[in-house]
Enzyme design. Structure first.
Site, PDB file in Angstrom:
ATOM      1  N   LYS A  14       0.845  -1.204   0.000  1.00  0.00           N
ATOM      2  CA  LYS A  14       0.000   0.000   0.000  1.00  0.00           C
ATOM      3  C   LYS A  14       0.875   1.246   0.000  1.00  0.00           C
ATOM      4  O   LYS A  14       2.066   1.185   0.335  1.00  0.00           O
ATOM      5  CB  LYS A  14      -0.918  -0.008   1.217  1.00  0.00           C
ATOM      6  CG  LYS A  14      -0.167   0.023   2.558  1.00  0.00           C
ATOM      7  CD  LYS A  14      -1.097  -0.264   3.738  1.00  0.00           C
ATOM      8  CE  LYS A  14      -0.311  -0.282   5.046  1.00  0.00           C
ATOM      9  NZ  LYS A  14      -1.155  -0.699   6.182  1.00  0.00           N
TER      10      LYS A  14
ATOM     11  N   TYR B 132      15.127  30.069   7.548  1.00  0.00           N
ATOM     12  CA  TYR B 132      14.013  30.860   8.093  1.00  0.00           C
ATOM     13  C   TYR B 132      14.026  30.912   9.620  1.00  0.00           C
ATOM     14  O   TYR B 132      14.184  29.877  10.281  1.00  0.00           O
ATOM     15  CB  TYR B 132      12.681  30.249   7.643  1.00  0.00           C
ATOM     16  CG  TYR B 132      12.434  30.319   6.152  1.00  0.00           C
ATOM     17  CD1 TYR B 132      12.605  31.498   5.446  1.00  0.00           C
ATOM     18  CD2 TYR B 132      12.005  29.189   5.462  1.00  0.00           C
ATOM     19  CE1 TYR B 132      12.358  31.557   4.078  1.00  0.00           C
ATOM     20  CE2 TYR B 132      11.751  29.234   4.097  1.00  0.00           C
ATOM     21  CZ  TYR B 132      11.930  30.426   3.416  1.00  0.00           C
ATOM     22  OH  TYR B 132      11.685  30.477   2.065  1.00  0.00           O
TER      23      TYR B 132
END
Ligand SMILES: *Cc1c(COP(=O)(O)O)cnc(C)c1O
Length: 398
Positions: free
Chosen positions: A38, A270
């Site tokens: 999956k 940042y």
């Protein structure tokens, strides 16, 4: 290396996948193995990993979504294949036409799959799921008798075959957790009820990778292995991949996009969460949270650059982050290894999981579509594979 893989790449070692499947099968010798692919094979690529798993003897493949199962059929897989996450109005008919085993947890789903099977004139393969305590999908024990009887009636009508009865553990990665024994008892009860209803399922299954590794009494007819086939331990408390003869299949690497000298006191990324302690060399790694690098690993994630582990300096941004090389040098284009098997000095997905406060499953599964997967075959042989080879050859030498 192709051009798109120059910035960064997730190299997937299919020999490791095969060797892991063999190692897991050797631990559950009486059961068949379902390779769970999956979510694009936990980020490794569903189709190549499914092929590798089949080559190593996986009798079954498993997915969550029906669409994931259809993609495997479209890629040519013709073996036993199951998918388990359905919602009302789902593509039952396609699943029936493609001989996919579908999971049913309630009467609404039984009705929908029976209707689809009547419409296409073909018996559906249905696996009934019982909730033995996980509290997620699955039929509650109180409703189980009604579901099994209704399924038996549909079976007698010829619209479906109940191929399996199954369940899923809540705490298999915590050996000795009291819920494990309680779930096994509830599963045995549910199997008796199904039997009393007249159902004769081909496979009964409850084990995921941690149960496969630690709980032989939970193996039944089929074990569903996800994380283990990618060579990652379900939890560091259980052991390392090496403890179980597993090898991590994914190596995530990038090429340095910039290397430069900066003075001391220079803010980095940042928010200036990192400031250079003195004159130093900064290296820019062109991967960020858009590629699945967890922003939670800002200031903590490990990367192998120029022969040493470095730590993410400051915040991980959408496309890039920085490491401080201290007194060491490097060139643009030099490799940065975020994680891999760990035997060439690089960190592992588990190290990133620890740095980000998550699990190895999430680290590999979230690697984004912007990162090309490059398939390699290291040719490594697991112990199980080597043993098979020995028995097939006479007088072979190592
Ligand atoms: C994902 C999943 C698995 C595989 O679990 P692992 O811990 O990765 O082995 C097995 N069964 C179900 C129902 C799942 O959703």
């Amino acid at each position: 290396m192709n051009e798109t893989a120059k910035r960064a790449r997730a190299a997937i070692d299919l020999a490791a996948v095969r060797s892991n499947v063999r190692a897991l099968r050797a631990r559950a010798p009486r059961a068949e193995l379902m390779a769970v692919v999956k979510s694009d094979g936990y980020g490794h690529g569903a189709v190549p990993c499914a092929r590798a798993a089949r080559e190593a003897g996986a009798g079954w493949l498993g997915t969550a979504l029906p669409e994931e199962a259809f993609a495997l059929r479209a890629a040519g897989d013709t073996g036993r294949l199951m998918c388990w996450l359905w919602t009302p109005g789902g593509p039952w008919r396609t699943a029936v036409e493609q001989d996919i085993d579908v999971s049913v947890s309630g009467l609404w789903a039984l009705r929908e799959v029976a209707e689809a099977a009547r419409a296409c004139g073909r018996a559906a393969r249905v696996q009934l799921k019982v909730d033995t305590g996980l509290g997620r999908n699955g039929c509650q024990p109180a409703d189980w008798s009604r579901l099994t009887s209704a399924a038996r009636a549909a079976e007698a009508e010829g619209v479906l075959t109940v191929t399996g009865v199954w369940s899923h553990f809540a705490c298999a990665d915590e050996p000795g957790h009291p819920s494990i024994a309680a779930q096994l008892t509830a599963f045995e009860e549910a199997l008796k009820t199904a039997d009393a209803a007249g159902l004769r399922p081909e496979v009964r299954h409850i084990a995921n990778t941690p149960a496969l590794l630690t709980l032989p009494e939970a193996h039944f007819d089929l074990v569903r292995a996800g994380i283990g086939i990618y060579g990652i331990s379900p939890s560091p408390e259980l052991g390392t991949p090496q403890d179980f003869g597993l090898r991590p299949a994914m190596t995530l690497e990038a090429s340095l996009a910039s290397v430069k000298r900066v003075p001391g006191g220079h803010g980095v990324s940042y928010g200036h969460q990192y400031t250079t302690p003195g004159e130093t060399t900064l290296a820019l790694i062109p991967l960020g949270y858009a590629d699945g690098i967890p922003r939670h690993a800002s200031g903590t994630g490990p990367v192998l650059v120029a022969g040493k582990w470095r730590t993410v300096a400051g915040r991980i941004a959408m496309d890039q982050f920085v490491v401080d090389l201290g007194g060491d040098g490097a060139e643009p284009g030099d490799p940065a290894v975020l994680f891999g098997p760990g035997d060439r000095g690089e960190p592992t997905a588990e190290d990133w999981a620890r740095a980000a406060g998550t699990i190895g499953y999430e680290i590999v599964t979230r690697i984004g579509t912007r990162v090309p997967r490059v398939y390699v075959d290291s040719g490594i042989q697991g112990e199980a594979e080597a043993a098979e080879g020995d028995s097939a050859l006479t007088g072979g030498t190592a």
